[in-house]
Design an enzyme around this catalytic site. Structure first.
Site, mmCIF file in Angstrom:
data_model
loop_
_atom_site.group_PDB
_atom_site.id
_atom_site.type_symbol
_atom_site.label_atom_id
_atom_site.label_comp_id
_atom_site.label_asym_id
_atom_site.label_seq_id
_atom_site.Cartn_x
_atom_site.Cartn_y
_atom_site.Cartn_z
ATOM 1 N N ASP A 11 49.788 102.988 7.729
ATOM 2 C CA ASP A 11 49.174 101.844 7.048
ATOM 3 C C ASP A 11 50.159 101.365 6.002
ATOM 4 O O ASP A 11 50.581 102.141 5.140
ATOM 5 C CB ASP A 11 47.865 102.260 6.368
ATOM 6 C CG ASP A 11 46.759 102.521 7.379
ATOM 7 O OD1 ASP A 11 46.937 102.165 8.563
ATOM 8 O OD2 ASP A 11 45.728 103.085 6.985
ATOM 9 N N ASP A 130 36.753 98.612 15.276
ATOM 10 C CA ASP A 130 36.241 99.528 14.257
ATOM 11 C C ASP A 130 34.739 99.655 14.471
ATOM 12 O O ASP A 130 34.001 98.672 14.329
ATOM 13 C CB ASP A 130 36.531 98.986 12.849
ATOM 14 C CG ASP A 130 38.026 98.969 12.545
ATOM 15 O OD1 ASP A 130 38.771 99.758 13.160
ATOM 16 O OD2 ASP A 130 38.452 98.166 11.689
#
Lengths: 251, 195
Positions: A11, A130
Site C-alpha cells: 500500500d 472489498d
C-alpha cells in the site's frame, strides 16, 4: 503444472509503503522500490501496488514509483487505487505496470470495466472486490472500505467477469489486517462460480492461512502485506511449506 | 541493434526495461525502412491475435515479416501469430509454423492460464542455453499452440501446448520472457547474443 502465486501487496501513500488494519491506522513500512526489489529477489511471483492516497497531487508521485519499480524488477506487477478512466489505465500500463486493479470506479460505472478490458485486454484487468459480511450475505464496499453499496459480492464478482475482468482480487474486510486467516467461505464461493483466476486477500497471519486459502478457499494466488513487510514469515518459508503440502509453487 | 516492432498493442516498456538491464541496444519502430536495418527483431504482444494481425497489416509489416532473414523472436501473441491460424476470432496468421492455436476450454480450468509454469525442453536450441529443463516462466494467455515439429518447449495446462517454437530464423515463446525473472533475462540474452 501451473503454480500457485504468492503476491506481496504494497500500500503506497505519498511515495511510501504503509500498512494498516481493517483499512485504517496506517504505519510506515518502507520504500516501495526497495521492498519490491527485495520481494522479487526472495521469490515473489507477482506484486501489487495500491495507491491509497490517490488524490490528484499524489497521482504523479505514484506513477513515478511505478516507473522505478518497473525498472527494478523483472516480475509482473499490478497497480490500483483511484483508477477511474481508460486514460488512467493507459498511464499505469505505460509507466510499466502489467495489470491494473479496478474497484470503486467500476462499481459506480460498470461500463468503465467493459471499456478498459476492451481497450487493453482482459489479461491486464483485475477486478478488486472489498466484501463485508452482514445478515444479507457478503456486501460490496467501496472507497477504501468506507462506503457500503447495495451490491452482493458474489453476484458482482460474476458480473465483473462478464464485463471483462481477467482476474479477481477478493478482500474480506472482516479479516483484513487481523492475521486470523482468510475468509475461506467467501473465497471458495466466488472461486467456484467464476472461471478467472482468484487472488485471496485479507487476513494472512501464518503459513497455514496461506495454505488454507488455496486448498479450502480454492484461490489461485494469495496476497498478503504485513506478514512480509515486518519479516514475520519469509516468502521462501511459505513456499517450502506449501510444497510440503503438495501445492505446486515456483521454487 | 535489436528492433522492437511497435504495432500499438505490445508491452514494449517491459521488454525495453529488460533489454536495458542486459545492456542491449534497441530501438522501437513500426516503419519497415527502419526495421530493415535491425540485425534482430522482437515482436512483443499482449491482447489478441486478430487485432495484432490487423495492426501489423495496417502499418505494412505483415507481409514483410514472412520475408525477413534476421533472427526474430515473437513473445506471447507474437509467437501465436507465427502459426497458420488462431481460433481467436477465427484469424488467419503468418503460417511460418504449422497448426491452429486453440482456446483452453476444459471446464475445470481457469482461463486465462495466468502465472508461473514449467517449460519442458523438447529439442536443442540456443534460445534455452544455460536454462534448466523445467524452468519456470510467467504466462498470461487464453489460447494455446499445438505441438508441432517446430516445438522446442512444452508446457502443461489441461493439455500439453507449445510454449516455445523455432523454425529457421523464427523463434517464439508463449511466456513473457521480459517478466520471467532471471530465467527470462537469460533467454533474452541468449536471443541477443547467440541466435
Amino acid at each position: 503444472m501451473l503454480t500457485k502465486r504468492i503476491i506481496p501487496c504494497l500500500d503506497v501513500k505519498d511515495g511510501r509503503t504503509v500498512k494498516g488494519t481493517k483499512f485504517v491506522d496506517l504505519r510506515d513500512a518502507g520504500d516501495p522500490v526497495e521492498l519490491a526489489a527485495r520481494y522479487s529477489d526472495e521469490g515473489a511471483d507477482e506484486l501489487v501496488f495500491l495507491d491509497i492516497s490517490a488524490s490528484q497531487e499524489t497521482r504523479k508521485t505514484f506513477l513515478s514509483v511505478v516507473e522505478r519499480v518497473a525498472r527494478a524488477i523483472q516480475i509482473p506487477f499490478t497497480v490500483g487505487g483511484g483508477i477511474s478512466t481508460v486514460d488512467d489505465v493507459m498511464r499505469a500500463l505505460d509507466a510499466g505496470a502489467d495489470k491494473v486493479s479496478l474497484n470503486t470506479a467500476i462499481v459506480l460505472r460498470p461500463d468503465f470495466l467493459l471499456e478498459a478490458s476492451t481497450a487493453v485486454g482482459s489479461q491486464s484487468i483485475v477486478a478488486a472486490i472489498d466484501a463485508k459480511w452482514s445478515s444479507n450475505g457478503w456486501g460490496v464496499w467501496i472507497k477504501g472500505g468506507s462506503e457500503e453499496t447495495s451490491l452482493d459480492a458474489i453476484a458482482w464478482a460474476r458480473e465483473t467477469v462478464r464485463l471483462g475482468a481477467g482476474e479477481l482480487l477478493v478482500t474480506s474486510m472482516d479479516t483484513d489486517g487481523t492475521k486470523e486467516g482468510y475468509d475461506l467461505e467467501l473465497l471458495r464461493t466466488i472461486s467456484e462460480c467464476t472461471r478467472v483466476p482468484l487472488i485471496a486477500s485479507g487476513g494472512a497471519g501464518t503459513k497455514e492461512h496461506v495454505r488454507d486459502a488455496i486448498t479450502l478457499g480454492k484461490a489461485d494466488a494469495v496476497l498478503a502485506a504485513s506478514i512480509f513487510h515486518y519479516q514475520q514469515i519469509s516468502l521462501s518459508e511459505i513456499k517450502e511449506y506449501l510444497q510440503k503440502n503438495n501445492i505446486p509453487v515456483r521454487l | 541493434m535489436i528492433g522492437i516492432l511497435d504495432y500499438g498493442a505490445g508491452n514494449i516498456r517491459s521488454l525495453g526495461n529488460a533489454l536495458e538491464r542486459l545492456g542491449k541496444q534497441f530501438f522501437v519502430s513500426q516503419d519497415v525502412n527502419e526495421l530493415q536495418r535491425a540485425d534482430k527483431l522482437i515482436l512483443p504482444g499482449v491482447g489478441e491475435a486478430r487485432s495484432a494481425i490487423e495492426s501489423l497489416d495496417r502499418v505494412g509489416l505483415l507481409q514483410w515479416l514472412t520475408t525477413i532473414r534476421v533472427p526474430f523472436l515473437g513473445i506471447c501473441i507474437g509467437m501465436q501469430i507465427l502459426f497458420e491460424h488462431s481460433d481467436e476470432r477465427d484469424t488467419a496468421c503468418l503460417g511460418i509454423v504449422p497448426g491452429r492455436v486453440a482456446r483452453f476450454d476444459d471446464t475445470d480450468l481457469k482461463v486465462p492460464h495466468m502465472g508461473w509454469n514449467r517449460v519442458n525442453l523438447k529439442a536443442q536450441s540456443v534460445l534455452f542455453e544455460g536454462i534448466r529443463d523445467g524452468e519456470f516462466f510467467y504466462f498470461v494467455h487464453s489460447f494455446g499452440a499445438p505441438l508441432v515439429p517446430d516445438t522446442i518447449g512444452t508446457t502443461e495446462y489441461g493439455r500439453q501446448f507449445s510454449s516455445a517454437v523455432q523454425h529457421k530464423n523464427f523463434y517464439g515463446v508463449q511466456f513473457h520472457a521480459e517478466k520471467s525473472g532471471n530465467a527470462g533475462l537469460q533467454l533474452l540474452r541468449n536471443f541477443s547474443e547467440l541466435c
